[in-house]
Design a protein around this motif. Sequence first.
Motif, PDB file in Angstrom:
ATOM      1  N   GLU A 140     -27.504  -5.390  26.904  1.00  0.00           N
ATOM      2  CA  GLU A 140     -27.957  -6.520  27.722  1.00  0.00           C
ATOM      3  C   GLU A 140     -28.509  -7.637  26.849  1.00  0.00           C
ATOM      4  O   GLU A 140     -28.255  -8.821  27.085  1.00  0.00           O
ATOM      5  CB  GLU A 140     -29.008  -6.051  28.728  1.00  0.00           C
ATOM      6  N   GLU A 141     -29.248  -7.278  25.811  1.00  0.00           N
ATOM      7  CA  GLU A 141     -29.820  -8.285  24.916  1.00  0.00           C
ATOM      8  C   GLU A 141     -28.717  -9.000  24.134  1.00  0.00           C
ATOM      9  O   GLU A 141     -28.751 -10.224  23.973  1.00  0.00           O
ATOM     10  CB  GLU A 141     -30.812  -7.632  23.955  1.00  0.00           C
ATOM     11  N   ALA A 142     -27.742  -8.253  23.647  1.00  0.00           N
ATOM     12  CA  ALA A 142     -26.627  -8.882  22.933  1.00  0.00           C
ATOM     13  C   ALA A 142     -25.895  -9.860  23.829  1.00  0.00           C
ATOM     14  O   ALA A 142     -25.577 -10.992  23.424  1.00  0.00           O
ATOM     15  CB  ALA A 142     -25.669  -7.819  22.414  1.00  0.00           C
TER      16      ALA A 142
ATOM     17  N   GLY B 282     -25.144 -14.036  23.805  1.00  0.00           N
ATOM     18  CA  GLY B 282     -23.771 -14.506  23.696  1.00  0.00           C
ATOM     19  C   GLY B 282     -22.885 -13.684  22.784  1.00  0.00           C
ATOM     20  O   GLY B 282     -21.805 -14.139  22.389  1.00  0.00           O
ATOM     21  N   ALA B 283     -23.303 -12.464  22.441  1.00  0.00           N
ATOM     22  CA  ALA B 283     -22.510 -11.602  21.560  1.00  0.00           C
ATOM     23  C   ALA B 283     -21.912 -10.443  22.343  1.00  0.00           C
ATOM     24  O   ALA B 283     -22.518  -9.937  23.294  1.00  0.00           O
ATOM     25  CB  ALA B 283     -23.369 -11.064  20.420  1.00  0.00           C
ATOM     26  N   ARG B 284     -20.727 -10.032  21.904  1.00  0.00           N
ATOM     27  CA  ARG B 284     -20.125  -8.811  22.416  1.00  0.00           C
ATOM     28  C   ARG B 284     -20.526  -7.633  21.530  1.00  0.00           C
ATOM     29  O   ARG B 284     -20.886  -7.821  20.367  1.00  0.00           O
ATOM     30  CB  ARG B 284     -18.596  -8.942  22.471  1.00  0.00           C
ATOM     31  N   VAL B 285     -20.414  -6.432  22.070  1.00  0.00           N
ATOM     32  CA  VAL B 285     -20.863  -5.228  21.359  1.00  0.00           C
ATOM     33  C   VAL B 285     -19.721  -4.242  21.252  1.00  0.00           C
ATOM     34  O   VAL B 285     -18.989  -4.007  22.221  1.00  0.00           O
ATOM     35  CB  VAL B 285     -22.055  -4.562  22.083  1.00  0.00           C
ATOM     36  N   THR B 286     -19.580  -3.675  20.072  1.00  0.00           N
ATOM     37  CA  THR B 286     -18.634  -2.579  19.862  1.00  0.00           C
ATOM     38  C   THR B 286     -19.367  -1.423  19.209  1.00  0.00           C
ATOM     39  O   THR B 286     -20.472  -1.584  18.697  1.00  0.00           O
ATOM     40  CB  THR B 286     -17.432  -3.034  19.016  1.00  0.00           C
ATOM     41  N   ALA B 287     -18.731  -0.239  19.240  1.00  0.00           N
ATOM     42  CA  ALA B 287     -19.391   0.946  18.687  1.00  0.00           C
ATOM     43  C   ALA B 287     -18.378   1.876  18.055  1.00  0.00           C
ATOM     44  O   ALA B 287     -17.290   2.092  18.588  1.00  0.00           O
ATOM     45  CB  ALA B 287     -20.175   1.693  19.766  1.00  0.00           C
ATOM     46  N   HIS B 288     -18.760   2.416  16.903  1.00  0.00           N
ATOM     47  CA  HIS B 288     -18.025   3.509  16.284  1.00  0.00           C
ATOM     48  C   HIS B 288     -18.217   4.753  17.135  1.00  0.00           C
ATOM     49  O   HIS B 288     -19.346   5.177  17.373  1.00  0.00           O
ATOM     50  CB  HIS B 288     -18.576   3.754  14.872  1.00  0.00           C
ATOM     51  N   CYS B 289     -17.118   5.355  17.591  1.00  0.00           N
ATOM     52  CA  CYS B 289     -17.197   6.596  18.365  1.00  0.00           C
ATOM     53  C   CYS B 289     -15.991   7.470  18.044  1.00  0.00           C
ATOM     54  O   CYS B 289     -14.852   7.094  18.349  1.00  0.00           O
ATOM     55  CB  CYS B 289     -17.226   6.325  19.867  1.00  0.00           C
ATOM     56  N   PHE B 290     -16.234   8.632  17.460  1.00  0.00           N
ATOM     57  CA  PHE B 290     -15.174   9.610  17.267  1.00  0.00           C
ATOM     58  C   PHE B 290     -15.074  10.576  18.443  1.00  0.00           C
ATOM     59  O   PHE B 290     -13.981  10.960  18.841  1.00  0.00           O
ATOM     60  CB  PHE B 290     -15.449  10.437  15.999  1.00  0.00           C
ATOM     61  N   ALA B 291     -16.219  10.991  18.968  1.00  0.00           N
ATOM     62  CA  ALA B 291     -16.265  12.114  19.907  1.00  0.00           C
ATOM     63  C   ALA B 291     -16.353  11.657  21.358  1.00  0.00           C
ATOM     64  O   ALA B 291     -16.283  10.476  21.682  1.00  0.00           O
ATOM     65  CB  ALA B 291     -17.433  13.031  19.544  1.00  0.00           C
ATOM     66  N   GLU B 292     -16.515  12.627  22.235  1.00  0.00           N
ATOM     67  CA  GLU B 292     -16.490  12.387  23.669  1.00  0.00           C
ATOM     68  C   GLU B 292     -17.850  11.983  24.237  1.00  0.00           C
ATOM     69  O   GLU B 292     -17.926  11.205  25.195  1.00  0.00           O
ATOM     70  CB  GLU B 292     -16.014  13.672  24.394  1.00  0.00           C
TER      71      GLU B 292
ATOM     72  N   SER C 209     -20.652  10.212  23.765  1.00  0.00           N
ATOM     73  CA  SER C 209     -21.346   8.934  23.921  1.00  0.00           C
ATOM     74  C   SER C 209     -20.603   7.935  24.806  1.00  0.00           C
ATOM     75  O   SER C 209     -21.179   6.912  25.201  1.00  0.00           O
ATOM     76  CB  SER C 209     -21.569   8.301  22.543  1.00  0.00           C
ATOM     77  N   LEU C 210     -19.339   8.204  25.119  1.00  0.00           N
ATOM     78  CA  LEU C 210     -18.488   7.166  25.699  1.00  0.00           C
ATOM     79  C   LEU C 210     -18.942   6.705  27.079  1.00  0.00           C
ATOM     80  O   LEU C 210     -18.999   5.505  27.354  1.00  0.00           O
ATOM     81  CB  LEU C 210     -17.029   7.647  25.743  1.00  0.00           C
ATOM     82  N   ARG C 211     -19.243   7.635  27.969  1.00  0.00           N
ATOM     83  CA  ARG C 211     -19.618   7.223  29.332  1.00  0.00           C
ATOM     84  C   ARG C 211     -20.877   6.364  29.320  1.00  0.00           C
ATOM     85  O   ARG C 211     -20.935   5.322  29.986  1.00  0.00           O
ATOM     86  CB  ARG C 211     -19.798   8.446  30.224  1.00  0.00           C
ATOM     87  N   ASP C 212     -21.881   6.791  28.561  1.00  0.00           N
ATOM     88  CA  ASP C 212     -23.123   6.015  28.523  1.00  0.00           C
ATOM     89  C   ASP C 212     -22.877   4.606  27.988  1.00  0.00           C
ATOM     90  O   ASP C 212     -23.407   3.620  28.521  1.00  0.00           O
ATOM     91  CB  ASP C 212     -24.158   6.710  27.644  1.00  0.00           C
ATOM     92  N   LEU C 213     -22.078   4.490  26.936  1.00  0.00           N
ATOM     93  CA  LEU C 213     -21.819   3.174  26.350  1.00  0.00           C
ATOM     94  C   LEU C 213     -21.052   2.275  27.310  1.00  0.00           C
ATOM     95  O   LEU C 213     -21.379   1.090  27.465  1.00  0.00           O
ATOM     96  CB  LEU C 213     -21.057   3.330  25.038  1.00  0.00           C
ATOM     97  N   VAL C 214     -20.042   2.812  27.949  1.00  0.00           N
ATOM     98  CA  VAL C 214     -19.237   1.993  28.865  1.00  0.00           C
ATOM     99  C   VAL C 214     -20.058   1.590  30.084  1.00  0.00           C
ATOM    100  O   VAL C 214     -20.038   0.431  30.508  1.00  0.00           O
ATOM    101  CB  VAL C 214     -17.948   2.735  29.269  1.00  0.00           C
ATOM    102  N   GLU C 215     -20.798   2.520  30.646  1.00  0.00           N
ATOM    103  CA  GLU C 215     -21.611   2.189  31.820  1.00  0.00           C
ATOM    104  C   GLU C 215     -22.762   1.257  31.452  1.00  0.00           C
ATOM    105  O   GLU C 215     -23.289   0.549  32.324  1.00  0.00           O
ATOM    106  CB  GLU C 215     -22.112   3.469  32.476  1.00  0.00           C
ATOM    107  N   ALA C 216     -23.122   1.210  30.173  1.00  0.00           N
ATOM    108  CA  ALA C 216     -24.144   0.262  29.710  1.00  0.00           C
ATOM    109  C   ALA C 216     -23.575  -1.131  29.493  1.00  0.00           C
ATOM    110  O   ALA C 216     -24.327  -2.066  29.230  1.00  0.00           O
ATOM    111  CB  ALA C 216     -24.778   0.772  28.415  1.00  0.00           C
ATOM    112  N   GLY C 217     -22.238  -1.271  29.574  1.00  0.00           N
ATOM    113  CA  GLY C 217     -21.634  -2.592  29.494  1.00  0.00           C
ATOM    114  C   GLY C 217     -20.998  -2.938  28.170  1.00  0.00           C
ATOM    115  O   GLY C 217     -20.723  -4.117  27.912  1.00  0.00           O
TER     116      GLY C 217
END
Length: 363
Positions: free
Chosen positions: A178-180, A184-194, A196-204
């Motif tokens: 939300e702060e990013a 005005g910035a977009r956010v990306t994340a390094h993710c290999f495994a399963e 963290s994905l739902r939390d990150l996507v639902e966080a926007g």
Amino acid sequence: MSDHAVLHVKGRVLVGPEEVRDELWVIDGRVSYHRPSGARDVRTVEGWALPGLVDAHCHVGLDTHGPVSEDVAEKQALTDRDAGTLLIRDAGSPSDTRWIDDRDDLPKIIRAGRHIARTRRYIRNYAWEIEPEDLVAHVAQEARRGDGWVKLVGDWIDRDAGDLTACWPREAVRAAIEEAHRLGARVTAHCFAEDSLRDLVEAGIDCIEHATGLTEETIPLFAERGVAIVPTLVNIATFPQLARGGESKFPRWSAHMRQLHERRYDTVRAAYDAGIPVYVGTDAGGSLAHGLVAGEVAELVTAGIPPVAALSATAWGARRWLGRPGLEEGAAADLVVYEADPRADVRVLAAPRRVVLNGRIAG
């Protein structure tokens, strides 16, 4: 006229996947579809022209040990340029590479600042290593330093668990994203495994790097939210070697990495089929060499993505996603010319005939 010679590109100019023109002109370093009058110094290049390729996950100024000197960073950028990569989204670097912006002969870079990781949960000397209570402040800091992107490390090996686990509590990533976005910035994340994905996507979150942990449960969520992925398949190819190196100490992690590798093509194809945006990235600059963009496009095709879609993931679509022009009238003349139609065989990308950056033939 400026000190730029007029360049005449003729043959087939792939303005878009289906929009093909017979020629373009480069005048004062910019694209034009209008023949200049009175030009005396004209150089002609013939072939199939594409917009300068995009590597949407690359690290200039970084090697296996951390930040590198400017002369090493320059060699990295030149290697990418000579491979046809003229636009880089630098997905995290501890080096200050702003000096590259003053160089007309080096690729344009869109920076994500420095990686933000959990304490002792990433590669040494790469990231800010912090705890969740400091995540929002560091995201704000990197949003201001970067070029419209911030890079999180979403998961990494947890030595106590002996496997990959999520790095951040759900509420911490929600507040940070939300702060990013507020800045005005977009956010990306390094993710290999399963995990963290739902939390990150639902966080926007806006994008996930690697995304090898996508499953039947999370693919629809990505598609619904329009979250992009950058699979970095040339990097995922190293998973078996990594697994062998850690097998005696972390057998669960090692087996997990092998599983993620074995299903990598099915994962990418399922994501594409579901409508998830897929873009080309090599992960060059850590342990991988630079200049691998053609190999990554070929890997996407091997995974089952249609060749034109794989091309778009490094050309027209990737530039649109990053908010940068292609071969539009008046755009900076960043283009690559090939001997044959890359839509018919993407392996053509491995041998650029000419690279034109800011209107000048490079190399």
